[in-house]
Design an enzyme around this catalytic site. Structure first.
Site, short mmCIF file in Angstrom:
data_model
loop_
_atom_site.label_atom_id
_atom_site.label_comp_id
_atom_site.label_asym_id
_atom_site.label_seq_id
_atom_site.Cartn_x
_atom_site.Cartn_y
_atom_site.Cartn_z
CG ASP A 187 53.57 12.42 21.34
OD1 ASP A 187 52.86 12.04 20.40
OD2 ASP A 187 53.39 12.06 22.52
CG ASP A 218 48.49 12.10 19.98
OD1 ASP A 218 48.23 10.88 19.89
OD2 ASP A 218 49.57 12.52 20.45
#
Length: 151
Positions: free
Chosen positions: A116, A130
């Site tokens: 991330d 995502d």
């Protein structure tokens, strides 16, 4: 109909490639937890490993996430073949979710965690996959709640 299937697979591949390229750039250019302020205190690029799901829940359940992802991806690919041509929003919703799920699945298999890096400081750090999943779910909700069935 053949060209439609090719376009669908091309879009899925595009999401996967964009997701993986951005993650490779982060992995090669940032140390773990390193952060770069793009707009100070608003948006940062921060390399964060995510060992769980959304918001880090179910941490260290990698096998569970791999198995669940595979089931969802295969189910959605199968269902995608039966989506009527006129249900474009539903098709795009599935494409976004499949592409995002595959992008994160690659990380889980390759690294044991998901990379991330998009950090808005008021929300947990996330990635391109995502975003694809969330936009896909949004389109799915729109299709289900706001577009009346004809028939």
């Amino acid at each position: 109909m053949e060209w439609l299937i090719l376009i669908v697979y091309f879009l899925i591949a595009g999401i996967i490639v964009l997701d993986q390229l951005t993650k490779i750039l982060i992995q090669r250019n940032f140390a773990l937890h390193e952060s770069l302020g793009v707009i100070e205190n608003v948006f940062h690029i921060t390399f964060v490993p995510n060992y769980g799901a959304a918001f880090g829940i179910l941490k260290d359940k990698t096998f569970f996430f791999i198995l669940t992802s595979l089931i969802v991806i295969i189910s959605f690919l199968f269902y995608l073949k039966y989506v009527p041509k006129e249900k474009k929003i539903l098709r795009y919703a599935l494409v976004l979710q499949i592409g995002g799920a595959v992008g994160n699945l690659i990380d889980r298999i390759r690294l044991g965690y998901v990379i991330d890096f998009l950090d808005f400081r008021v929300w947990p750090v996330f990635n391109v996959a995502d975003m694809a999943i969330v936009f896909g779910v949004g389109l799915l909700i729109y299709q289900i709640l706001l577009i009346p069935e004809r028939g």
